[in-house]
Design a protein around this motif. Structure first.
Motif, mmCIF file in Angstrom:
data_model
loop_
_atom_site.group_PDB
_atom_site.id
_atom_site.type_symbol
_atom_site.label_atom_id
_atom_site.label_comp_id
_atom_site.label_asym_id
_atom_site.label_seq_id
_atom_site.Cartn_x
_atom_site.Cartn_y
_atom_site.Cartn_z
ATOM 1 N N ASP A 529 0.530 3.178 9.096
ATOM 2 C CA ASP A 529 -0.305 3.904 10.051
ATOM 3 C C ASP A 529 -0.475 5.370 9.678
ATOM 4 O O ASP A 529 -0.987 6.159 10.476
ATOM 5 C CB ASP A 529 0.264 3.776 11.463
ATOM 6 C CG ASP A 529 1.670 4.339 11.594
ATOM 7 O OD1 ASP A 529 2.259 4.749 10.565
ATOM 8 O OD2 ASP A 529 2.201 4.376 12.727
ATOM 9 N N GLU A 530 -0.061 5.752 8.464
ATOM 10 C CA GLU A 530 -0.272 7.105 7.957
ATOM 11 C C GLU A 530 -1.107 7.046 6.687
ATOM 12 O O GLU A 530 -1.091 6.053 5.958
ATOM 13 C CB GLU A 530 1.063 7.794 7.663
ATOM 14 C CG GLU A 530 1.932 8.015 8.898
ATOM 15 C CD GLU A 530 3.242 8.709 8.559
ATOM 16 O OE1 GLU A 530 3.399 9.159 7.385
ATOM 17 O OE2 GLU A 530 4.106 8.805 9.451
ATOM 18 N N SER A 531 -1.846 8.103 6.400
ATOM 19 C CA SER A 531 -2.666 8.136 5.197
ATOM 20 C C SER A 531 -1.784 8.117 3.954
ATOM 21 O O SER A 531 -0.732 8.764 3.916
ATOM 22 C CB SER A 531 -3.540 9.393 5.197
ATOM 23 O OG SER A 531 -4.207 9.529 3.957
ATOM 24 N N VAL A 532 -2.234 7.379 2.942
ATOM 25 C CA VAL A 532 -1.465 7.344 1.695
ATOM 26 C C VAL A 532 -1.527 8.697 0.984
ATOM 27 O O VAL A 532 -0.757 8.942 0.052
ATOM 28 C CB VAL A 532 -1.972 6.219 0.762
ATOM 29 C CG1 VAL A 532 -1.733 4.852 1.383
ATOM 30 C CG2 VAL A 532 -3.444 6.410 0.422
ATOM 31 N N ASP A 533 -2.424 9.590 1.415
ATOM 32 C CA ASP A 533 -2.445 10.954 0.865
ATOM 33 C C ASP A 533 -1.150 11.697 1.169
ATOM 34 O O ASP A 533 -0.795 12.649 0.473
ATOM 35 C CB ASP A 533 -3.623 11.748 1.457
ATOM 36 C CG ASP A 533 -4.972 11.284 0.927
ATOM 37 O OD1 ASP A 533 -5.007 10.742 -0.202
ATOM 38 O OD2 ASP A 533 -5.976 11.451 1.644
ATOM 39 N N THR A 534 -0.449 11.278 2.222
ATOM 40 C CA THR A 534 0.756 11.992 2.654
ATOM 41 C C THR A 534 2.023 11.457 2.004
ATOM 42 O O THR A 534 3.100 12.020 2.221
ATOM 43 C CB THR A 534 0.899 11.890 4.184
ATOM 44 O OG1 THR A 534 1.096 10.507 4.558
ATOM 45 C CG2 THR A 534 -0.343 12.422 4.883
ATOM 46 N N TYR A 535 1.935 10.377 1.209
ATOM 47 C CA TYR A 535 3.133 9.798 0.591
ATOM 48 C C TYR A 535 3.598 10.668 -0.575
ATOM 49 O O TYR A 535 2.834 11.467 -1.145
ATOM 50 C CB TYR A 535 2.851 8.389 0.062
ATOM 51 C CG TYR A 535 2.457 7.362 1.098
ATOM 52 C CD1 TYR A 535 2.429 7.657 2.459
ATOM 53 C CD2 TYR A 535 2.103 6.069 0.712
ATOM 54 C CE1 TYR A 535 2.065 6.707 3.404
ATOM 55 C CE2 TYR A 535 1.736 5.112 1.641
ATOM 56 C CZ TYR A 535 1.714 5.434 2.983
ATOM 57 O OH TYR A 535 1.344 4.491 3.903
#
Length: 715
Positions: A529-535
């Protein structure tokens, strides 16, 4: 091609049979679809070609009786109709041509030919069990060995009674083997020593045999020793008026003639002496083993090793549209020819535009108000102040092709032309429409294209995008489709895959996490549920610095700095984002239509469990429950799913696919308990043991274009 062949036999009553011939050509694989009719004009054409005018000609041996004819219809019109059906059912990157086929270059002298044989009441193993079409395996194996060959399958309709839909015969002859068969001893030696790759039964299940397996020698020995009276094998051999012996039957000499002449050849000796059948009783699900198109190109002609045979002769009647950027042959090239340069006119979008226009016009005729069309030009005159091509219904870049309204209800229309392997855009628009509560109508150019929204023809283990919103599965989760968007932790930074990897393989786990897999290792992960940009990534990256771009390794070491982003990235591939799966399936609120002539028809999908057990509720419930559990859940020690919850999800899935009776709580519990472990210690809270859902429904990610950074859905 299985669906195409079925459509041909259904739509062209004049055809008594359809045959697919598959053989290597001089520079590419050749596939021919041949129709056999009982039209008098067709028979006269054959007689004239053979110099046999006035004498009866049997072009087809074992056809269905009372097949309708087209009395006076030219054979060319039947071929043109077949051509149209084939073109409408195959991908755009495969082209066809109307042609005449000449098999005489193969040679008329008999050659050892194997034929598929089945015992009474035996069926072929289903494709979802064996995993690959027999024809695909055959072509790839023999092409890898550079052997010239001819495979042919002849198919006709079966009668209305019985559990089978079609009758067929399938044969294989391999050239260039230098078998040198002359005497009975040669036949016996060949049958005992033939290379396994050169016999057709090798490519089917273990219960399938061919004529090379026939125990002719033991039959002859028994006939000689058992009695002084003529035995059945002797009555059908030397003392018979037949032109061929039992050993000819074993070697396939008679089958070679039948293969060249398009004959079923229901030789009764197979049944009477050996208890098997050469005329196969086939179900629809069996046809994929025999009818398929496998593209292949050859640097060296396989026919060079065949001393007395040459490639099939082809005379082209009607060329198809050229296909740019491939070695597509029009039947006129020869080894060593320079591949012709085809002009790329970028026509792929024109059929899509035409389909959009046709469907929009159909909607207007059926009372729809067109709200938006995501296309600049359509063949409809709209008022200037009400032109839907200049209106957007959704603000994000990924939009439906058409949005309409009827009776206060909003419909989103997806026009799918040739999209068979990358359904991420379709799934995105399906997810958006379902989230907003809108109905979705998918429109395809043919029935075959419509079917592929439910059936995955590229992978027999997987289903189409409406049934499965993911590309594949592994031991730890499902493998996601990928979006075009790349991973960018910030505006000027782009993440790259490590060297040697060019595909972003994202996994969605049962605990709803995304994992990026490279060579079996997890190089990035985070909540779905979070953008993969934030991984966090253990991967190279390229970013802008000053007037240039820097490539940095996974450990933070600067590798190079270049004036452009492409130069800095080199051969490294940007990481693409996964499609964030929102729904386990998109069967509800979705309708699939296909164009048939000038009309549009709804595709009526029926799963195998519904077709097989229409009249047996209990068996259908069990088969459906098993299919559902295997598709939606995965083994997980210690986890459980409440049976009532499972049934609620199951019923939506079940009723979206069939109108047949659905199971109540009791019947559903029995169906599940028949194959899986159920904890029924609490009768009010029965639970499926040691399994969990593959992923959760309705997990919303900001990487969906209609979801903002806070996870809110744009309305």
């Amino acid at each position: 091609m299985d669906g195409i062949v079925e459509e041909i036999l259904e739509d062209i009553p004049a055809l008594a049979a359809v045959e697919q011939l598959t053989a290597p050509g001089a520079i590419q694989q050749e596939h021919f679809l041949v129709g056999y009719s009982n039209d008098r004009n067709h028979e006269r054409a054959i007689e004239k070609a053979l110099g046999n005018q006035g004498k009866p000609v049997t072009a087809y041996g074992e056809g269905a009786s009372a097949t309708p004819t087209t009395k006076g219809r030219a054979p060319s019109s039947i071929a043109s109709k077949m051509h149209e059906i084939v073109k409408s059912g195959i991908p755009d990157n495969i082209k066809t041509q109307l042609c005449q086929v000449d098999l005489t270059p193969l040679g008329l002298l008999p050659r050892p030919t194997s034929r598929v044989l089945l015992a009474e009441n035996m069926h072929l193993t289903r494709i979802d069990t064996v995993g690959q079409s027999a024809l695909v395996s055959l072509v790839r194996t023999l092409n890898a060995r550079r052997m010239p060959y001819l495979h042919g399958t002849l198919l006709t309709r079966a009668g209305s009674s019985g559990s089978h839909d079609y009758l067929g015969a399938s044969r294989l002859v391999v050239f260039g083997t230098d078998n040198g068969i002359v005497t009975d001893d040669d036949v016996r030696t060949y049958a005992e020593t033939v290379d396994e790759d050169f016999r057709i039964s090798t490519y089917f299940g273990t219960h399938v045999r061919d004529n090379f397996d026939l125990p002719v020698e033991s039959h002859h020995t028994y006939a000689t020793n058992a009695t002084s009276h003529p035995s059945p094998v002797e009555q059908m051999d030397d003392q018979s008026i037949r032109q061929s012996t039992i050993r000819d039957l074993q070697s396939g000499f008679t089958e070679y003639r039948s293969l060249l002449n398009g004959q079923m050849n229901a030789d009764q000796r197979y049944r009477q002496l050996f208890g098997c059948y050469g005329v196969l009783r086939l179900r629809s699900c069996d046809l994929i083993n025999f009818f398929a198109v496998i593209p292949a190109y050859f640097d060296v002609s396989p026919w060079g090793r065949a001393m007395t045979a040459s490639p099939i002769g082809v005379s082209v009647v009607d060329f198809d549209e050229p296909l740019a950027g491939t070695r597509h042959s029009f039947g006129t090239e020869h080894p060593g020819d320079t591949t012709r340069s085809l002009q790329n006119t970028n026509e792929e979008s024109i059929p899509h535009q035409e389909l959009v226009s046709d469907w929009a016009l159909s909607l207007i005729r059926n009372g729809h108000e067109i709200l938006a069309i995501d296309q600049d030009d359509v063949d409809i005159d709209f008022p200037e102040d009400e032109d839907p091509t200049e209106t957007t219904f959704f603000d994000d870049a990924s939009r439906p092709d058409i949005v309409s309204r009827k009776d206060g209800r909003i419909y989103c229309h997806e026009i799918e032309y040739g999209n068979k392997t990358k359904p991420a855009k379709l799934l995105t628009n399906l997810a958006r429409a379902v989230t907003h509560g809108y109905s979705v109508i998918i429109v395809t150019p043919s029935r075959g294209d419509a079917r592929q929204k439910y059936i995955n023809e590229n992978d027999p283990d997987r289903l189409g995008p409406l049934l499965e919103s993911y590309r594949d599965v592994d031991a730890n989760g499902v493998i996601c489709y990928t979006l075009n968007a790349t991973v960018q932790p910030s505006e000027d930074v782009t993440m790259l895959l490590p060297s040697g990897t060019d595909t972003s393989r994202w996994r969605r786990t049962p605990d709803d996490r995304h994992e990026l897999i490279v060579d079996g290792d997890v190089v990035a992960e985070g909540p779905a549920d979070e953008s993969v940009d934030t991984y966090s990534y253990t991967c190279p990256r390229v970013y802008e610095r000053g007037s240039g771009y820097v490539l940095e390794s996974a450990s933070g070491e600067v590798i190079r700095e270049q004036p452009t982003k492409d130069a800095a990235s080199g051969d490294l591939t940007p990481i693409r984002k996964p499609f964030p799966i929102l729904k386990r399936h998109h069967l509800t609120q979705t309708t699939v239509m296909y164009k048939s002539g000038d009309q549009f028809t709804e595709f009526a999908y029926q799963p195998e469990w519904a077709l097989t057990y229409q009249s047996s509720n209990s068996r259908r419930y069990e088969a459906a429950a098993n299919a559902f559990i295997e598709q939606m859940t995965v083994e997980s020690d210690g986890d459980t799913i409440r049976l009532q919850t499972l049934r609620q999800v199951f019923l939506k899935w079940y009723t979206a696919q069939t109108d047949l009776n659905s199971p109540n709580d009791t019947w559903f519990g029995r169906a599940v308990n028949a194959s899986y472990d159920v904890d029924d210690s609490d009768t009010h809270n029965k639970r499926l043991e040691n399994r969990t859902f593959r992923f959760s429904n309705d997990v919303v990610s900001p990487d969906l274009p209609f979801v903002d950074d806070e996870g809110d859905i744009d309305m």
